[in-house]
Design a protein around this motif. Structure first.
Motif, PDB file in Angstrom:
ATOM      1  N   ILE A  43       0.909  -1.206  -0.154  1.00 34.43           N
ATOM      2  CA  ILE A  43       0.024   0.030   0.041  1.00 34.43           C
ATOM      3  C   ILE A  43       0.887   1.231   0.066  1.00 34.43           C
ATOM      4  O   ILE A  43       2.155   1.237   0.315  1.00 34.43           O
ATOM      5  N   THR A  46      -0.851   7.341   1.076  1.00 36.54           N
ATOM      6  CA  THR A  46      -2.247   7.748   1.040  1.00 36.54           C
ATOM      7  C   THR A  46      -3.221   6.721   1.497  1.00 36.54           C
ATOM      8  O   THR A  46      -4.163   7.192   2.327  1.00 36.54           O
ATOM      9  N   GLN A  47      -3.112   5.539   1.142  1.00 41.43           N
ATOM     10  CA  GLN A  47      -4.013   4.562   1.372  1.00 41.43           C
ATOM     11  C   GLN A  47      -3.826   4.167   3.001  1.00 41.43           C
ATOM     12  O   GLN A  47      -5.099   4.144   3.622  1.00 41.43           O
ATOM     13  N   LYS A  50      -5.763   6.860   4.796  1.00 38.08           N
ATOM     14  CA  LYS A  50      -6.948   6.944   4.759  1.00 38.08           C
ATOM     15  C   LYS A  50      -7.600   5.636   5.735  1.00 38.08           C
ATOM     16  O   LYS A  50      -8.623   5.715   6.484  1.00 38.08           O
ATOM     17  N   GLU A  51      -6.879   4.482   5.740  1.00 38.10           N
ATOM     18  CA  GLU A  51      -7.076   3.321   6.547  1.00 38.10           C
ATOM     19  C   GLU A  51      -6.852   3.754   8.039  1.00 38.10           C
ATOM     20  O   GLU A  51      -7.833   3.347   8.914  1.00 38.10           O
ATOM     21  N   THR A  61     -10.962  -1.774   3.769  1.00 41.93           N
ATOM     22  CA  THR A  61     -11.101  -1.772   2.285  1.00 41.93           C
ATOM     23  C   THR A  61     -10.376  -2.563   1.430  1.00 41.93           C
ATOM     24  O   THR A  61     -10.413  -2.715   0.446  1.00 41.93           O
ATOM     25  N   PHE A  62      -9.237  -2.915   2.196  1.00 44.51           N
ATOM     26  CA  PHE A  62      -8.192  -3.687   1.694  1.00 44.51           C
ATOM     27  C   PHE A  62      -8.719  -5.238   1.205  1.00 44.51           C
ATOM     28  O   PHE A  62      -9.239  -5.728   2.057  1.00 44.51           O
TER      29      PHE A  62
END
Length: 70
Positions: A43, A46-47, A50-51, A61-62
């Motif tokens: 990842i 940014t991901q 967000k997580e 959401t992964f």
């Protein structure tokens, strides 16, 4: 009509609280990883942000890999 079971309710509540603690702990740890480690798990920053800032009761959401059995 099914009967209400206090024991079953307490067990389900305990499992749900355990899952919430797991989400919270995992997300806090995710925020502390550096870019090299994030790249290792696939990842980007940014991901991860967000997580990591998601509420503890929301699912991730992964997408899970084919070898994860959870």
């Amino acid at each position: 009509m099914p009967r209400f079971s206090l024991t079953q309710f307490r067990y389900q509540l305990s499992c749900q609280l355990h899952q919430y603690r797991h989400y919270r702990r995992s997300r806090r740890q995710l925020l502390t990883l550096d870019d090299r480690l994030l790249e290792d798990i696939g990842i980007n920053r940014t991901q991860a942000l967000k997580e990591g800032h998601k509420a503890f009761w929301k699912r991730t959401t992964f997408k899970r890999g084919p070898y994860e059995n959870r």
